[in-house]
Scaffold this motif. Structure first.
Motif, PDB file in Angstrom:
ATOM      1  N   PRO A  87       0.807  -1.215   0.000  1.00 12.70           N
ATOM      2  CA  PRO A  87       0.000   0.000   0.000  1.00 12.70           C
ATOM      3  C   PRO A  87       0.845   1.272   0.000  1.00 12.70           C
ATOM      4  O   PRO A  87       1.954   1.293   0.544  1.00 12.70           O
ATOM      5  N   GLY A  88       0.312   2.307  -0.611  1.00 12.19           N
ATOM      6  CA  GLY A  88       1.031   3.581  -0.666  1.00 12.19           C
ATOM      7  C   GLY A  88       0.176   4.620  -1.362  1.00 12.19           C
ATOM      8  O   GLY A  88      -1.004   4.385  -1.651  1.00 12.19           O
ATOM      9  N   GLY A  89       0.776   5.759  -1.643  1.00  3.59           N
ATOM     10  CA  GLY A  89       0.041   6.877  -2.236  1.00  3.59           C
ATOM     11  C   GLY A  89       0.395   7.102  -3.698  1.00  3.59           C
ATOM     12  O   GLY A  89       0.710   6.159  -4.431  1.00  3.59           O
ATOM     13  N   TYR A  90       0.408   8.338  -4.093  1.00  4.69           N
ATOM     14  CA  TYR A  90       0.659   8.680  -5.496  1.00  4.69           C
ATOM     15  C   TYR A  90       2.015   8.148  -5.977  1.00  4.69           C
ATOM     16  O   TYR A  90       2.141   7.661  -7.095  1.00  4.69           O
ATOM     17  N   GLY A  91       3.043   8.319  -5.119  1.00  2.00           N
ATOM     18  CA  GLY A  91       4.392   7.891  -5.520  1.00  2.00           C
ATOM     19  C   GLY A  91       4.426   6.407  -5.815  1.00  2.00           C
ATOM     20  O   GLY A  91       4.980   5.960  -6.830  1.00  2.00           O
ATOM     21  N   THR A  92       3.792   5.633  -4.933  1.00  2.00           N
ATOM     22  CA  THR A  92       3.755   4.175  -5.099  1.00  2.00           C
ATOM     23  C   THR A  92       3.030   3.808  -6.387  1.00  2.00           C
ATOM     24  O   THR A  92       3.490   2.958  -7.160  1.00  2.00           O
ATOM     25  N   LEU A  93       1.891   4.464  -6.607  1.00  2.00           N
ATOM     26  CA  LEU A  93       1.089   4.154  -7.792  1.00  2.00           C
ATOM     27  C   LEU A  93       1.851   4.502  -9.071  1.00  2.00           C
ATOM     28  O   LEU A  93       1.840   3.754 -10.049  1.00  2.00           O
TER      29      LEU A  93
END
Ligand code: AMP
Length: 230
Positions: A142-148
């Motif tokens: 799981p993560g945010g924009y950076g991960t995506l």
């Protein structure tokens, strides 16, 4: 200029690039999953390459792997140090300041017990290129924009035939259900082919992540393009 070379340690069987949040999220399962994955990588003698931060579950997966004698290589752009490498750097700070002022390209920093090897780089592109080169497989927690962004880049590069490395989502507590639904909708709407819908494999535990990497079969139907630089 000091250039970091990517040294594969002899006892590292495979290297996995983990993309994940620089925050913890609001669910204990996220940090537990990161911790379990980091420990399992160390136990199986699989190495970890990651964004080089100490914050969020990104820091958790690295600490879990490095403090259990695993191989960890973090690659961090200098501009992100203040934001993502905020906890104990074991006397690294002076060296960091020195490197930030002097380096040009990629600079290896002294090893840390908690975060393994760290390479300081100039920009995001260098970070992503180096992570991609060292990895044998990619995993998203799981993560945010950076991960995506990082996840989707390796997916599109797979689709374009730029690499053929396994890509696994570790779907902790259904975090990625929405993305999986998006992919199904994109297939239904004929924006993504059914074959390319198989690029990402889903896992629900750390063991399943490693198993999915080992069992990964390249789906056919990728674009048959030639890339001189790869
Ligand atoms: P986040 O999921 O937003 O917490 O970010 C996770 C990691 O992705 C962090 O190490 C960010 O520095 C990194 N990141 C953020 N934006 C980008 C980008 N455009 N390209 C590559 N990595 C990024």
């Amino acid at each position: 200029m000091t250039t970091a070379t990517i040294e594969r340690k002899e006892n590292v069987l495979k290297t996995v690039c983990v993309f994940c949040g620089s925050s913890f999220g609001n669910n204990d399962s996220f940090v537990k999953a990161a911790d379990t994955l980091g420990k399992l990588l160390a136990e199986r003698k699989w190495g970890l390459v990651y964004g080089g931060g100490s914050t969020g579950i990104m820091g958790s997966v690295a600490r879990a792997c490095a403090t259990n004698d695993g191989y960890v290589h973090g690659i961090i752009p200098e501009a992100l140090i203040a934001r993502e490498r905020t906890s104990s750097t074991e006397g690294l700070n002076e060296k960091l300041k020195e490197s930030i002022n002097n380096h040009d390209g990629s600079t290896p920093l002294p090893d840390s017990k908690e975060y393994g090897h760290t390479t300081l780089v100039k920009d995001m592109h260098t970070r992503k290129r180096m992570m991609g080169e060292e990895a044998d497989a990619f995993v998203a927690l799981p993560g945010g924009y950076g991960t995506l962004e990082e996840l989707m880049e390796v997916v599109t590069w797979f689709q374009l035939n730029i690499h053929n490395k396994p890509i696994i989502i570790y779907n902790v507590d259904g975090f990625y259900d929405g993305l999986m639904q998006f992919i199904q909708d994109a297939i239904k709407s004929e924006f993504v082919s059914a074959k390319n819908g198989e690029i990402i494999k889903i896992a629900y535990s750390a063991e399943e992540v490693l198993e999915a990497i080992e069992k990964y079969r390249i789906p056919d139907g990728r674009f048959n393009l030639k890339w001189d630089s790869t």
